[in-house]
Every structure is written in structure tokens, then in C-alpha cells.
Enzyme design. Structure first.
Site, PDB file in Angstrom:
ATOM      1  N   ALA A   1       1.542   3.797 -11.412  1.00 46.43           N
ATOM      2  CA  ALA A   1       2.947   3.409 -11.267  1.00 46.43           C
ATOM      3  C   ALA A   1       2.995   2.189 -10.353  1.00 46.43           C
ATOM      4  O   ALA A   1       2.070   1.960  -9.565  1.00 46.43           O
ATOM      5  CB  ALA A   1       3.735   4.559 -10.660  1.00 46.43           C
TER       6      ALA A   1
ATOM      7  N   GLY B   1      -0.614   6.914 -12.684  1.00 46.48           N
ATOM      8  CA  GLY B   1       0.161   6.970 -13.926  1.00 46.48           C
ATOM      9  C   GLY B   1      -0.612   6.448 -15.131  1.00 46.48           C
ATOM     10  O   GLY B   1      -0.294   6.800 -16.273  1.00 46.48           O
TER      11      GLY B   1
ATOM     12  N   GLU C   1      -2.667   9.278 -16.225  1.00 49.62           N
ATOM     13  CA  GLU C   1      -1.712  10.233 -16.811  1.00 49.62           C
ATOM     14  C   GLU C   1      -1.247   9.780 -18.201  1.00 49.62           C
ATOM     15  O   GLU C   1      -1.121  10.597 -19.113  1.00 49.62           O
ATOM     16  CB  GLU C   1      -0.514  10.411 -15.867  1.00 49.62           C
ATOM     17  CG  GLU C   1      -0.913  11.117 -14.581  1.00 49.62           C
ATOM     18  CD  GLU C   1       0.197  11.106 -13.539  1.00 49.62           C
ATOM     19  OE1 GLU C   1       0.538   9.998 -13.054  1.00 49.62           O
ATOM     20  OE2 GLU C   1       0.723  12.174 -13.219  1.00 49.62           O
TER      21      GLU C   1
ATOM     22  N   GLU D   1      -3.249   9.087  -5.827  1.00 50.00           N
ATOM     23  CA  GLU D   1      -1.917   9.124  -5.189  1.00 50.00           C
ATOM     24  C   GLU D   1      -1.950   9.584  -3.737  1.00 50.00           C
ATOM     25  O   GLU D   1      -1.140   9.129  -2.927  1.00 50.00           O
ATOM     26  CB  GLU D   1      -0.962  10.025  -5.993  1.00 50.00           C
ATOM     27  CG  GLU D   1      -0.538   9.459  -7.341  1.00 50.00           C
ATOM     28  CD  GLU D   1      -1.472   9.823  -8.481  1.00 50.00           C
ATOM     29  OE1 GLU D   1      -2.610  10.296  -8.212  1.00 50.00           O
ATOM     30  OE2 GLU D   1      -1.077   9.642  -9.638  1.00 50.00           O
TER      31      GLU D   1
END
Ligand code: COA
Length: 260
Positions: free
Chosen positions: A66, A111, A114, A134
Site C-alpha cells: 500500500a 498489499g 496480498e 507491515e
């Protein structure tokens, strides 16, 4: 189709979606995640697609996570909305009726890891690196990573990656079962992905969609996957594909499925 942060290209009925922010290692800012959502909505409506490849622009990254710069303004309410939106979009990728293959051409972090895990298969290039870093930022994965990584590699290794923030290389990801294949470079990985999609496109399309549904059902809370499979199996007999597939076998010819 034109998107600000994605490239959309259909060749031979295979859609390639390229996350296109190479200068920021294709990190997923709010606009990019909305573009991904819009692209998959459009893909669902596009007729005769055999499958979808998701990859990153450039040679360095698939998606490096992200967009961290957007976390500075987040409070609890917006963080929840952000995670929920990501969950919904990645869920819709996982539940596409045609195969979705991630070509992981470099960093697949946070992300990015993911996003690759929401796809049905992953083909990594030799330089690919996977990780859920993260905790370095004092947060955890928010786009399904705590759940899907366990599904692919088991609890012990998933906890190791989530807690240490360590990256693993393509070969390790292959050995752990996170990726399906490792290829020399992006071109070779795209060729492999297309080969798999073309092979799948010769099968009964309704059966392919049902097979994806049933495998996903294994991971749905409160759903008995075995019962789900019995229903899905029987539903296929409503359509024409099964008649065509069985007749073609008995008549020693190639089936011509209509996807009905
Ligand atoms: N969000 C926002 N920007 C990011 C980013 C992310 N997740 N990952 C990389 N970038 C940006 C960098 O800030 C840099 O921008 P700049 O040139 O304007 O300074 C650019 O992409 C290139 O990244 P850089 O860090 O210089 O490349 P590198 O080769 O030295 O390192 C990484 C590569 C992937 C190891 C490093 O960028 C990194 O750790 N990124 C964050 C990974 C992460 O924690 N992801 C999970 C987020 S929840």
C-alpha cells in the site's frame, strides 16, 4: 479501457492488467486500488475473456505494498474503510469466474503480496521477493494477508513472515507453495501464464467457474465445502457444457463448449 494507474491490454482474449506506478514501485495508493476495482468490474462484463494476468510495470516491482504516504492521515474510521475496501476488491478477484494469474516481477510486499495471493495462481520471476513487512511500520496486513498467507504456506511460516517482516525469494516461495512456478524473467513468466490460461480455456467454462467457487468454499466460514461441491456438481447438469464434453469424449472429438 483507460485508467490513470493501470494498463489494460487484451490480446488473444487474455487481459493483462499492469499496475503502472513504476516510480513508486507500483505501490497501491487510493486511486490505484479504485482502478483495480474498476478494471475487474469491467473484466467481468467483457465477453469471451479466457483469463487475466496481473503484473507490475518495470523490472523492479510487482507491487511494493500500500502507499505508505497515505497512512499519515489515517484515523481508525478511515483505516477500517480502507481495509474493508481492499478486502472487498481482493475478494472479487479471488471469486472471478475465469483464471487470474499474478506475474510477480520483483517486490511483492504488503498489499502486493496480498494482491498476488488473491489471484488464483502466481508465477514469479527469479528476482521476485515476497513479504509482509507491515510490522516495520507498526501495523499489520490489512488486505487479507493474515488469512491467505496461512492458507498457502501454513501457520508456522506465515507467522514467521508476518512477525519478522523478512522477505523470501522466489525459490523459497516456490518451495513453500506460495507460487506455482518460477521463470527466468517477466517475458518468460507472461508466456507461462498465457500457456496456463490457454490450456484452461479449452475446458468447460461453467466447470472452471464452479471449480473456482468450490475451492474458495473450502475457506468460507460456516460453509460445508463438501456439500457445496455436491450442489455445484449437480448444477452443472442443468447446462449444455456437460452434454458437449461427454459426447465429444464418446465420439472421439474435441469438445466445443459454449459456456452454458
Ligand atoms: N509506498 C509508497 N512509496 C513507496 C513504497 C510504498 N509501499 N514502496 C516504495 N515506494 C517509493 C519510495 O518512497 C521511492 O520513492 P521516491 O523515489 O520518491 O523516494 C520509490 O518508491 C523507490 O523506492 P526505494 O525505497 O527508493 O527503492 P529501494 O530499491 O531502495 O527499496 C523496497 C525497495 C521495496 C525495499 C523499499 O521501497 C520498501 O521497503 N518499500 C516499502 C515496502 C513496505 O513496507 N510495504 C508494505 C506497506 S504497508
Amino acid at each position: 479501457m483507460i485508467f490513470d494507474n493501470l494498463l489494460w491490454e487484451i490480446t488473444d482474449n487474455i487481459l493483462t492488467i499492469t499496475i503502472n506506478r513504476a516510480d513508486k514501485l507500483n505501490s497501491l495508493n487510493g486511486f490505484t486500488i479504485l482502478d483495480i476495482q474498476a478494471a475487474f468490474i469491467e473484466a467481468k462484463k467483457t465477453e469471451n475473456l479466457k483469463g487475466i494476468i496481473v503484473t507490475g510495470a518495470g523490472e523492479k516491482a510487482f507491487v511494493a505494498g500500500a502507499d505508505i504516504s497515505e497512512f499519515q492521515q489515517l484515523d481508525m474510521i478511515h483505516a477500517k474503510a480502507l481495509a474493508q475496501r481492499g478486502h472487498d476488491i481482493f475478494f472479487s478477484i479471488e471469486h472471478m469466474h475465469i483464471p487470474v494469474i499474478a506475474v510477480v516481477n520483483g517486490f511483492a510486499l504488503g498489499g502486493g503480496c496480498e494482491l498476488s495471493m488473491a489471484c488464483h495462481m502466481r508465477i514469479a520471476t527469479q528476482n521476485a521477493k515476497f513479504g509482509q513487512p507491515e510490522v516495520n511500520l507498526g501495523i499489520i496486513a490489512g488486505y487479507g494477508g493474515t488469512q491467505r498467507l496461512v492458507q498457502y504456506i501454513g501457520k508456522a511460516k506465515a507467522l514467521e513472515l508476518h512477525l519478522t517482516a523478512d522477505m523470501i525469494d522466489a525459490q523459497t516461495a516456490l518451495n513453500l507453495g506460495l507460487v506455482n512456478y518460477v521463470e527466468e524473467n517477466k517475458d518468460a513468466a507472461i508466456v507461462k501464464a498465457k500457456e496456463i490460461i490457454n490450456k484452461i480455456s479449452t475446458k468447460g467454462p461453467t466447470a472452471i467457474a464452479k471449480a473456482i467457487e468450490c475451492v474458495n468454499a473450502y475457506y468460507k466460514e460456516g460453509v460445508d465445502g463438501f456439500a457445496y461441491e455436491v450442489t455445484a456438481f449437480s448444477e452443472l447438469f442443468k447446462g449444455d457444457d456437460v452434454k458437449e464434453g461427454v459426447s465429444a469424449f464418446l465420439e472421439k472429438r474435441k469438445p466445443e463448449f459454449k459456456g452454458k
